[in-house]
Scaffold this motif. Structure first.
Motif, PDB file in Angstrom:
ATOM      1  N   LEU A 285     -16.076   9.359  46.631  1.00  0.00           N
ATOM      2  CA  LEU A 285     -16.088  10.510  47.537  1.00  0.00           C
ATOM      3  C   LEU A 285     -16.317  10.060  48.974  1.00  0.00           C
ATOM      4  CD1 LEU A 285     -15.945  13.633  47.358  1.00  0.00           C
ATOM      5  CD2 LEU A 285     -18.441  13.653  47.252  1.00  0.00           C
ATOM      6  N   TRP A 286     -15.373  10.433  49.858  1.00  0.00           N
ATOM      7  CA  TRP A 286     -15.458  10.112  51.281  1.00  0.00           C
ATOM      8  C   TRP A 286     -15.298  11.386  52.108  1.00  0.00           C
ATOM      9  CZ3 TRP A 286     -15.698   5.416  54.095  1.00  0.00           C
ATOM     10  CH2 TRP A 286     -15.707   4.236  53.333  1.00  0.00           C
ATOM     11  N   ILE A 287     -15.951  11.406  53.281  1.00  0.00           N
ATOM     12  CA  ILE A 287     -15.680  12.408  54.302  1.00  0.00           C
ATOM     13  C   ILE A 287     -14.891  11.710  55.405  1.00  0.00           C
ATOM     14  CG2 ILE A 287     -16.651  14.015  55.976  1.00  0.00           C
ATOM     15  CD1 ILE A 287     -19.218  13.993  54.250  1.00  0.00           C
ATOM     16  N   VAL A 288     -13.721  12.252  55.714  1.00  0.00           N
ATOM     17  CA  VAL A 288     -12.841  11.599  56.680  1.00  0.00           C
ATOM     18  C   VAL A 288     -12.504  12.585  57.804  1.00  0.00           C
ATOM     19  CG1 VAL A 288     -10.668  10.370  57.029  1.00  0.00           C
ATOM     20  CG2 VAL A 288     -11.845  10.224  54.817  1.00  0.00           C
ATOM     21  N   PRO A 289     -12.967  12.334  59.034  1.00  0.00           N
ATOM     22  CA  PRO A 289     -12.543  13.189  60.154  1.00  0.00           C
ATOM     23  C   PRO A 289     -11.028  13.237  60.241  1.00  0.00           C
ATOM     24  CG  PRO A 289     -14.315  11.714  60.844  1.00  0.00           C
ATOM     25  CD  PRO A 289     -13.879  11.258  59.480  1.00  0.00           C
ATOM     26  N   SER A 290     -10.494  14.386  60.627  1.00  0.00           N
ATOM     27  CA  SER A 290      -9.041  14.584  60.592  1.00  0.00           C
ATOM     28  C   SER A 290      -8.282  13.626  61.498  1.00  0.00           C
ATOM     29  CB  SER A 290      -8.707  16.033  60.964  1.00  0.00           C
ATOM     30  OG  SER A 290      -9.182  16.333  62.267  1.00  0.00           O
ATOM     31  N   TRP A 291      -8.976  13.024  62.476  1.00  0.00           N
ATOM     32  CA  TRP A 291      -8.291  12.114  63.399  1.00  0.00           C
ATOM     33  C   TRP A 291      -8.385  10.648  62.946  1.00  0.00           C
ATOM     34  CZ3 TRP A 291     -12.288  15.444  64.540  1.00  0.00           C
ATOM     35  CH2 TRP A 291     -13.563  14.884  64.606  1.00  0.00           C
ATOM     36  N   HIS A 292      -8.935  10.401  61.727  1.00  0.00           N
ATOM     37  CA  HIS A 292      -9.056   9.049  61.188  1.00  0.00           C
ATOM     38  C   HIS A 292      -8.146   8.868  59.980  1.00  0.00           C
ATOM     39  CE1 HIS A 292     -12.291   6.742  63.171  1.00  0.00           C
ATOM     40  NE2 HIS A 292     -12.876   7.906  63.402  1.00  0.00           N
TER      41      HIS A 292
END
Length: 297
Positions: free
Chosen positions: A118-125
């Motif tokens: 499980l990862w959280i990825v900012p939309s610009w990354h």
């Protein structure tokens, strides 16, 4: 275009009234920080403004942003006169040039690994692990970037708790991160609520970005039904007040509830408040914050 950053020291009692007065008199913004931050005298504070756990910093630094043509000396004098406090004679002013604020803000947030899958990825990354469950997030003006310990605690709990086909309700959804995680973990029905219309809007956009079917509503709309899993990552004061409403959403005979936004020293009180409906225990702890969980009998 340029602005002026104004900085001065004051005490805990005067800091917030001075911020309010400066904004009322024309400052674009004003904030307070610990004047001793980064030193041995730093005073970490957690919790909610106006409570005994957050009395403010005795050596407070007020930072105000003003237009380039503002007479700072006159502004400070007027604020002090309005409050009836001694004049501020020792202050600093620095110029702040125009910058790409969007890029600067985005640079503060990198992908966050919650677990092995499980990862959280900012939309610009770009995602560091395309094969993982990636929560693609743009918080906008809503709370919830995934960097706060309480968000991590709730995500870890959801990963252990959500089963394929279950129903999940996120109370105080913010950016929608917990609801979206539940959907990606296999929940069949996902709903969320927030009192901030901008949060609801951000949550809907984030759910669409993640191809998750979720229903987000604002606090003015009635909520019906019960859910297999209910999670509320808000703060202790609203958790106390909302206890009957939150517990009513938990499915009888086996529904599960998790609460966070709670400091260690607040845990026993919250457990006592919820005891008439659900027996809660400490599920996990992270950086002085706790996650409480329990099952409805």
């Amino acid at each position: 275009m340029a602005w002026q950053n104004v900085s001065f020291l004051t005490d805990a009692a005067s800091a917030e009234p001075l911020c309010d007065a400066l904004i009322e008199l024309g400052a674009l913004s004003a904030s307070i920080e610990d004047a001793d931050a980064g030193t041995a005298d730093e005073q970490p504070q957690f919790g909610e403004p106006g409570t005994p756990t957050t009395p403010g910093w005795q050596r407070s630094r007020v930072l105000a942003l003003c237009e380039s043509d503002t007479n700072v000396s006159e502004l400070l004098q007027a604020a002090c006169q309005q409050l009836g406090v001694p004049p501020i004679r020792d202050f600093s002013v620095t110029a702040l040039a125009e910058q790409n604020w969007v890029q600067l803000t985005q640079a503060q947030f990198d992908p966050i690994q919650i677990s092995g899958r499980l990862w959280i990825v900012p939309s610009w990354h770009e995602s560091p692990d395309p094969s993982a469950i990636n929560l693609v997030l743009d918080p906008g003006m809503a709370f919830g970037t995934g960097s706060h310990p309480t968000t991590r605690l709730c995500l870890e709990w959801l990963e252990k708790t959500v089963t394929p086909g279950c129903s999940v309700f996120d109370y105080g959804c913010g950016s929608g991160i917990l609801a979206i995680a539940a959907g990606k973990l296999g929940a069949r029905e996902v709903r969320g609520l927030d009192i901030d219309p901008q949060a609801v809007e951000a949550a809907r956009a984030n759910a669409e970005r993640n191809a998750v079917m979720a229903d987000f509503v604002d606090g003015s709309q009635p909520i019906d039904g019960t859910y297999d899993v209910v999670v509320a990552n808000i703060l202790s004061n609203p958790l106390r007040v909302l206890a009957p409403a939150i517990c009513a959403l938990v499915r009888p005979a086996g529904g599960q509830l998790a609460l966070s936004g709670i400091l260690r020293e607040q845990a026993d009180e919250i457990i006592a408040v919820y005891a008439p409906w659900i027996a809660l225990t400490v599920a996990d702890v992270g950086e002085d914050w706790v996650c409480l969980s329990g099952r409805k009998i």
